[in-house]
Write a protein that holds these residues in place. Structure first.
Motif, PDB file in Angstrom:
ATOM      1  N   ALA A  32       1.727   7.139  11.083  1.00  0.00           N
ATOM      2  CA  ALA A  32       0.522   6.962  10.279  1.00  0.00           C
ATOM      3  C   ALA A  32       0.080   5.525  10.345  1.00  0.00           C
ATOM      4  N   THR A  33      -1.280   5.318  10.330  1.00  0.00           N
ATOM      5  CA  THR A  33      -1.858   3.981  10.263  1.00  0.00           C
ATOM      6  C   THR A  33      -2.634   3.862   8.962  1.00  0.00           C
ATOM      7  N   VAL A  34      -2.980   2.592   8.566  1.00  0.00           N
ATOM      8  CA  VAL A  34      -3.688   2.382   7.318  1.00  0.00           C
ATOM      9  C   VAL A  34      -4.640   1.209   7.473  1.00  0.00           C
ATOM     10  N   SER A  35      -5.817   1.333   6.831  1.00  0.00           N
ATOM     11  CA  SER A  35      -6.810   0.258   6.799  1.00  0.00           C
ATOM     12  C   SER A  35      -7.557   0.346   5.491  1.00  0.00           C
ATOM     13  N   LYS A  36      -7.513  -0.772   4.708  1.00  0.00           N
ATOM     14  CA  LYS A  36      -8.157  -0.841   3.399  1.00  0.00           C
ATOM     15  C   LYS A  36      -7.858   0.399   2.559  1.00  0.00           C
ATOM     16  N   GLY A  37      -6.576   0.830   2.607  1.00  0.00           N
ATOM     17  CA  GLY A  37      -6.113   1.947   1.791  1.00  0.00           C
ATOM     18  C   GLY A  37      -6.302   3.305   2.414  1.00  0.00           C
ATOM     19  N   ASN A  38      -7.018   3.426   3.532  1.00  0.00           N
ATOM     20  CA  ASN A  38      -7.255   4.725   4.171  1.00  0.00           C
ATOM     21  C   ASN A  38      -6.108   5.020   5.132  1.00  0.00           C
ATOM     22  N   VAL A  39      -5.335   6.088   4.844  1.00  0.00           N
ATOM     23  CA  VAL A  39      -4.170   6.473   5.624  1.00  0.00           C
ATOM     24  C   VAL A  39      -4.578   7.535   6.633  1.00  0.00           C
ATOM     25  N   VAL A  40      -4.301   7.305   7.932  1.00  0.00           N
ATOM     26  CA  VAL A  40      -4.638   8.249   9.008  1.00  0.00           C
ATOM     27  C   VAL A  40      -3.331   8.765   9.604  1.00  0.00           C
ATOM     28  N   PRO A  41      -2.967  10.080   9.377  1.00  0.00           N
ATOM     29  CA  PRO A  41      -1.739  10.640   9.957  1.00  0.00           C
ATOM     30  C   PRO A  41      -1.911  10.858  11.449  1.00  0.00           C
ATOM     31  N   ARG A  42      -0.857  10.545  12.240  1.00  0.00           N
ATOM     32  CA  ARG A  42      -0.903  10.675  13.691  1.00  0.00           C
ATOM     33  C   ARG A  42      -0.036  11.819  14.198  1.00  0.00           C
ATOM     34  N   LYS A  43       1.237  11.863  13.741  1.00  0.00           N
ATOM     35  CA  LYS A  43       2.124  12.944  14.166  1.00  0.00           C
ATOM     36  C   LYS A  43       3.190  13.136  13.076  1.00  0.00           C
ATOM     37  N   ALA A  44       3.963  14.237  13.258  1.00  0.00           N
ATOM     38  CA  ALA A  44       4.990  14.558  12.265  1.00  0.00           C
ATOM     39  C   ALA A  44       6.009  13.417  12.173  1.00  0.00           C
ATOM     40  N   GLY A  45       6.367  13.101  10.985  1.00  0.00           N
ATOM     41  CA  GLY A  45       7.348  12.041  10.757  1.00  0.00           C
ATOM     42  C   GLY A  45       7.134  11.357   9.411  1.00  0.00           C
ATOM     43  N   GLU A  46       7.801  10.243   9.240  1.00  0.00           N
ATOM     44  CA  GLU A  46       7.699   9.503   7.985  1.00  0.00           C
ATOM     45  C   GLU A  46       7.366   8.052   8.273  1.00  0.00           C
ATOM     46  N   ALA A  47       6.563   7.454   7.384  1.00  0.00           N
ATOM     47  CA  ALA A  47       6.202   6.048   7.478  1.00  0.00           C
ATOM     48  C   ALA A  47       6.092   5.483   6.068  1.00  0.00           C
ATOM     49  N   THR A  48       6.213   4.111   5.964  1.00  0.00           N
ATOM     50  CA  THR A  48       6.071   3.443   4.664  1.00  0.00           C
ATOM     51  C   THR A  48       4.868   2.521   4.741  1.00  0.00           C
ATOM     52  N   ILE A  49       3.905   2.770   3.814  1.00  0.00           N
ATOM     53  CA  ILE A  49       2.706   1.946   3.724  1.00  0.00           C
ATOM     54  C   ILE A  49       2.960   0.861   2.689  1.00  0.00           C
ATOM     55  N   LYS A  50       2.574  -0.431   3.049  1.00  0.00           N
ATOM     56  CA  LYS A  50       2.781  -1.556   2.137  1.00  0.00           C
ATOM     57  C   LYS A  50       1.460  -2.253   1.878  1.00  0.00           C
ATOM     58  N   ALA A  51       1.185  -2.530   0.571  1.00  0.00           N
ATOM     59  CA  ALA A  51      -0.017  -3.250   0.179  1.00  0.00           C
ATOM     60  C   ALA A  51       0.411  -4.544  -0.504  1.00  0.00           C
TER      61      ALA A  51
END
Length: 864
Positions: free
Chosen positions: A415-434
Motif C-alpha cells: 500500500a502507498t499513501v499521500s496526504k492520508g489517501n491509502v492506495v492498496p496494491r496487493k495482498a499483504g500488510e503495511a504500516t502507515i505513519k503520519a
C-alpha cells in the motif's frame, strides 16, 4: 774568642736568673696582693628559719679570681637575728643584721632583713567583675608561723597579666577594656591570684534577628547586653559591627543598609559575645509568572509578566529587572519577558531574580498528541481509503493537519499513501505513519487479509490408509465468510506419515504430523495422528507385595488415538530390574527370592511400570529400643517387620544381627550378651530395612553415696556405699565394682569402699563407676577444741606443776592427749615443760604452748 763566648754565657745566665726571679716574684705577689673582695649579694631578705649561702670571690691585682668563701672571715652583727658560718646565713628571729666578710684585709658588708615566716596569704576577694572605668580594692592578710597576722596589702608586690584589660596599684583594680586578666599578689614566700573580668556580658541580643530590605533601604538594629547580675545595657554604639558580604548589605553602628540583591549576615560583637542578624536584600518570598504554559504560532510574539511577592505581602512588577533565558533559542527567544517564536518546537523560559527563579513552558506549533481517523484498515485491492489526521494541543484545541503532516508506508508494494489517501496494491500488510511537529501516529493496513482462517477440524486421527477431507474458510472483518480450501497452500510437517493435497489428508505411515494451511498472510494448523498409540494401561495394581514362590498375571491394554482398543500383554516386551528376585514372561510375574524389582512393559511408543516387593519390609521395629544393664546379665530384642500391605511378622530369628563393638556386647538371634562395660549399638537388618538399638553395659547415669562427709579417728575404718543410677532409671549398689582412690594415702586409705584412717589430716575419697565419679571429703583426727586444765599458774622458783591437755573431736568425744601433744615454752630460762610437767627455772614470765592436731592452746606461767 774565648772571652766573647764567656760574655755571652754570663749574659744568658743573667737573663735566665732575672726571668726566674720575675716569675717567682709575680706569683708570690699575686698570692698576697688583692684588688677587691666581691660577694654574690649585698642585701638579703629571709624569713625565720630560711638560709642563704653567700659566696666570696677575691679579685687579685693581676686580674685572676678565686672563690675564697671558706677562707673568708664571716661575722654577724646580730647573731640572734641572723647567724653566719662559712657564708651560710641562717635567719633566727625578726629583725635586721649586718654580716661582715673579711679576707686579706678586704671587708664587705651584707644587710640582712629577717621577717616572720608567712604560713598563708589570704585574699578577701575571690574574683572581680567590673564595668569599664570602675575599680575594686583587694585586701591581703598575712598569717605567720607564730600565730600572728597583719594586713599586707600595701606591702605586697602586685602584677597583672593583661594590662590592656585592667590595672592594679596596691591591690586597687581598675577596668580599662572588655576582657579577662589575672591579678597576682606576692608577699614574702606566698603568692595569690585573682581572676578579673572587665565588661564581660552573659549574652548580647539584637532587637531583630532577621531583616528584609529593598535596595538602598536601611534599618537600625538595637543591641542589648545582659550581664551576669541580670542587668542590661544598650551597647549598640559600643559594639563592633561587621558584614559577611558588604556588596549585599553593610552596617555602621547598628544601621544596616541594603546595597545589592541577595543574602548575608551581620555580626555584632561586644566583649566576648557575638550575635548574627540574617539580612535579605530585595529578596522576595516568591516569584510568579502570569502564565505557566504558552502556546504560540510560529513568528508570533507574546509578553510574560513577572511579579515578586515580599515578606510584608506587598508585590512588585519586576519583569524588566529580571534575567530571562530560553532553553532553545532556535525555537524561541525572550527579551525582558517578551517571547518571539521562530520555529516549531518546545522551549522552557526561565526568569531569575534575587536568588530565585521561575519557569514557563512554551509550545510553538507543537501538538500534545495526534489522532488518526482509524487505527487499522482492512481493504481489498483496488479500493482506496482516505485517512484524516487531527492535532490536539495543550489547551485541548484541535486542528485538521491531514494535508500538513508527513505520510509514509513501510511496505509500498502492499500500500502507498499521500496526504492520508491509502492506495492498496496487493495482498499483504503495511504500516502507515503520519508525522506532524514532534509527534507521530501509525495505522496498520491489511490488503486482502482475512481476520482468521478456520478449518473444519483442528485434529485428525485415523489408521494408516485412511483419509480425511478438510474444509478451510476465511473470515473477514466485514463479516464475509469465504471457502478458500482450493485457494490455500497446504503443507505437511511429515509427508511420510500424512500427505495433503487441496485439504485432502491421507495416512501413509504410523506417527504424527502437522498440516499447515496458508492463505494470504494468515495460517492455521491441523494436528494429524496416524495409527498412534494413545495410552497403555493395566487393571492390575502398579505396586504390590508377593510371597516367595507365588505368581501373578498382569493384563495390558493398548488404546489408539482413533479409539481402537487391543489386549497386548502377549505382544509387549517385559523386563525385570531384579530377575533374581522377580521374573516376568508375557505378563506372568513370579516371586523367586526376597527383594524389590521394577517390572516394565513396553509396547510401541508406550511403557508401563510396576513396583513389586518379595518378602520385603516396609518398616522394621525393634523392642525394646534401648537397653541398659550390667555384666552377668543378658537381654533379648524382638524384631517385627511390616510389609506394604500392613501385615506384621516376627522376624527376630530371620534377621541379620551385628554389634558395633563385640568387645562390649555380642548379639545372636536378638539375644544381647555383655562382654565388658561400655556403650555399643546392636543393628538388625531384614527385608531391605535396618534398625539400631543403643546398648549400655554398666554405664551410670549418675552416682550417689550414703555418706557425704567422713570424720574418723586414726585407726578407724568406715564403709561408703556407692549406688549407680543407670540410663533406664534402675539403681544398683556398685561399691565392690567401683574404682576407689584417695587424694592422700598418708591420711586415709580406701579399698572396695572401705575407708581406713591412717594419719591426722584431710583427704578426698573418689569413687568411679560407669564413666561417672563422686567424691567424699574425709577428715582424720579433726579437733573441735583443745584445752588444758590450767590456764594461769604462779609457782615458786624450783617448783613443778603438772598440766593435763584434753582434745575434743568433731563427734564431741574427748581424749587425754597430754603425752602425744607438743609442749613448748616461750622462755626456757623462766620455765621449762615436758609432757605437761612445767618446771620453774628462774623468776619471770613465760607462755607454754600446747599443739595437737591442728589446734593449739596456751598456759601463762609466772615464776616468783
Amino acid at each position: 774568642m774565648r772571652f766573647q763566648k764567656s760574655k755571652r754565657l754570663i749574659a744568658f745566665l743573667m737573663v735566665f736568673a732575672i726571668c726566674l726571679c720575675s716569675f717567682s716574684g709575680t706569683t708570690a705577689f699575686a698570692a698576697t696582693e688583692i684588688s677587691s673582695l666581691v660577694l654574690n649579694k649585698n642585701e638579703v631578705s629571709l624569713e625565720v628559719g630560711e638560709t642563704f649561702l653567700l659566696t666570696a670571690t677575691a679579685i687579685y691585682t693581676n686580674g685572676s679570681t678565686e672563690n675564697v668563701t671558706v677562707k673568708t672571715d664571716w661575722n654577724s652583727g646580730a647573731p640572734n637575728t641572723a647567724s653566719v658560718y662559712a657564708g651560710s646565713i641562717t635567719a633566727k628571729q625578726e629583725g635586721t643584721a649586718v654580716i661582715t666578710a673579711t679576707y686579706m684585709e678586704k671587708m664587705v658588708v651584707v644587710n640582712v632583713k629577717v621577717s616572720k615566716r608567712v604560713r598563708s596569704l589570704i585574699k578577701d576577694v575571690q574574683t572581680i567583675d567590673l564595668r569599664k572605668g570602675a575599680s575594686q580594692q583587694i585586701g591581703l592578710t598575712a598569717y605567720y608561723d607564730d600565730g600572728t597576722n597583719e594586713g599586707v596589702t600595701t606591702k605586697a608586690e602586685w602584677n597583672i597579666d593583661n594590662g590592656s584589660v585592667a590595672t592594679v596599684v596596691n591591690g586597687l583594680v581598675t577596668g580599662q577594656s572588655s576582657g579577662t586578666a589575672t591579678v597576682t599578689a606576692k608577699y614574702n614566700n606566698q603568692t595569690v591570684s585573682i581572676p578579673v573580668n572587665i565588661e564581660i556580658v552573659k549574652r548580647v541580643d539584637p532587637n531583630l534577628s532577621e531583616v528584609s530590605l529593598l535596595l538602598k533601604d536601611d534599618v537600625t538594629i538595637k543591641l542589648t547586653a545582659t550581664y551576669p547580675d541580670g542587668s542590661t545595657k544598650d551597647v549598640t554604639e559600643l559594639a563592633d559591627w561587621d558584614s559577611e558580604n558588604p556588596d549585599v548589605a553593610d552596617v555602621i553602628k547598628g544601621k544596616i543598609t541594603g546595597y545589592g540583591p541577595g543574602q548575608t549576615k551581620i555580626i555584632a560583637t561586644y566583649g566576648t559575645k557575638s550575635t548574627a542578624i540574617k539580612v535579605d536584600v530585595d529578596n522576595a518570598v516568591k516569584l510568579g509568572l502570569d502564565k505557566q504554559t504558552v502556546m504560540m504560532k510560529k513568528n508570533a510574539s507574546e509578553q510574560l509578566t513577572l511579579t515578586a511577592t515580599y515578606p510584608d505581602g506587598s508585590t512588585d512588577n519586576i519583569t524588566a529587572r529580571a534575567e530571562w533565558t530560553s532553553s532553545n533559542e532556535d525555537v524561541l527567544s525572550v527579551v525582558k519577558g517578551k517571547l518571539f517564536a521562530s520555529a516549531a518546537g518546545e522551549a522552557t523560559v526561565t526568569a531569575s531574580y534575587g536568588g530565585k527563579s521561575v519557569t514557563a513552558v512554551i509550545d510553538v506549533d507543537v501538538p500534545r498528541r495526534l489522532l488518526a481517523s482509524q487505527d487499522s484498515l482492512y481493504v481489498q485491492s483496488g479500493q482506496d481509503q482516505q485517512l484524516t489526521l487531527t492535532a490536539v494541543y495543550a489547551d485541548n484545541s484541535t486542528s485538521d493537519v491531514t494535508t500538513d503532516a508527513k505520510w509514509s508506508s513501510d511496505n509500498e508494494d502492499v500500500a502507498t499513501v499521500s496526504k492520508g489517501n491509502v492506495v492498496p496494491r496487493k495482498a499483504g500488510e503495511a504500516t502507515i505513519k503520519a508525522v506532524y511537529g514532534d509527534k507521530s501516529v501509525t495505522i496498520k493496513v491489511s490488503v486482502d487479509i482475512p481476520n482468521i482462517l478456520v478449518p473444519n477440524k483442528k485434529t485428525v486421527s485415523f489408521q494408516m490408509g485412511s483419509y480425511e477431507q478438510m474444509v478451510l474458510k476465511a473470515l473477514y472483518t466485514d463479516g464475509r465468510e469465504v471457502d478458500v480450501t482450493s485457494k490455500a497452500e497446504w503443507t505437511s510437517s511429515a509427508p511420510a506419515v500424512a500427505e495433503v493435497r487441496n485439504g485432502l489428508i491421507t495416512g501413509v505411515g504410523t506417527g504424527v504430523a502437522t498440516v499447515t494451511a496458508k492463505f494470504g498472510t494468515r495460517t492455521t494448523v491441523v494436528q494429524v495422528s496416524v495409527g498412534v498409540l494413545k495410552s497403555l494401561t493395566t487393571t492390575s495394581d502398579t505396586q504390590f507385595s508377593m510371597a516367595k514362590g507365588s505368581s501373578k498375571t498382569i493384563d495390558l491394554t493398548a488404546t489408539y488415538t482413533d479409539g481402537t482398543v487391543n489386549q497386548v500383554a502377549s505382544e509387549a516386551t517385559w523386563t525385570s530390574s531384579n530377575a533374581s528376585a522377580v521374573s516376568v514372561d508375557a505378563g506372568v510375574v513370579k516371586a523367586i527370592a526376597s527383594g524389590d524389582a521394577v517390572i516394565t512393559a513396553s509396547f510401541e511408543t508406550k511403557t508401563i511400570t510396576l513396583n513389586i516387593s518379595v518378602d520385603m519390609a516396609d518398616s522394621l521395629t525393634a523392642s525394646p529400643a534401648f537397653l541398659s544393664f550390667d555384666l552377668g546379665e543378658s537381654r533379648a530384642i524382638t524384631l517385627t517387620a511390616k510389609n506394604k500391605s500392613g501385615e506384621e511378622k516376627n522376624v527376630t530369628n530371620d534377621a541379620e544381627w551385628a554389634s558395633s563393638n563385640v568387645q562390649i556386647v555380642q548379639v545372636s538371634a536378638g539375644v544381647v550378651t555383655p562382654v565388658s562395660r561400655g556403650k555399643a549399638t546392636v543393628t538388625a537388618k531384614y527385608g531391605g530395612k535396618s534398625v539400631s538399638v543403643s546398648v549400655e553395659i554398666g554405664v551410670a547415669q549418675s552416682l550417689d553415696t550414703d555418706k557425704k562427709f567422713l570424720s574418723v579417728k586414726r585407726g578407724q575404718s568406715t564403709s561408703i556405699a556407692l549406688t549407680a543410677t543407670q540410663s533406664d532409671g534402675s539403681k544398683k549398689v556398685v561399691s565392690a565394682d567401683a574404682q576407689w582412690k584417695s587424694s592422700n594415702y598418708k591420711v586415709a586409705d580406701v579399698s572396695g569402699g572401705v575407708v581406713t584412717a591412717v594419719g591426722s589430716g584431710k583427704a578426698t575419697i573418689t569413687g568411679t563407676f560407669g564413666g561417672k565419679s563422686i567424691t567424699v571429703p574425709v577428715e582424720v583426727d579433726t579437733l573441735k577444741y583443745l584445752k588444758t586444765d590450767i590456764i594461769l599458774i604462779s609457782i615458786k622458783q624450783g617448783a613443778s606443776v603438772e598440766a593435763k591437755a584434753t582434745a575434743t573431736y568433731s563427734d564431741l568425744s574427748e581424749e587425754d592427749v597430754t603425752i602425744p601433744a607438743m609442749w613448748s615454752s616461750s622462755s626456757i630460762r623462766v620455765a621449762d615443760v615436758k609432757d605437761g610437767v612445767i618446771k620453774a627455772i628462774s623468776k619471770g614470765k613465760a607462755t607454754v604452748t600446747v599443739n595437737y592436731g591442728d589446734k593449739r592452746t596456751y598456759i601463762y606461767v609466772t615464776v616468783d
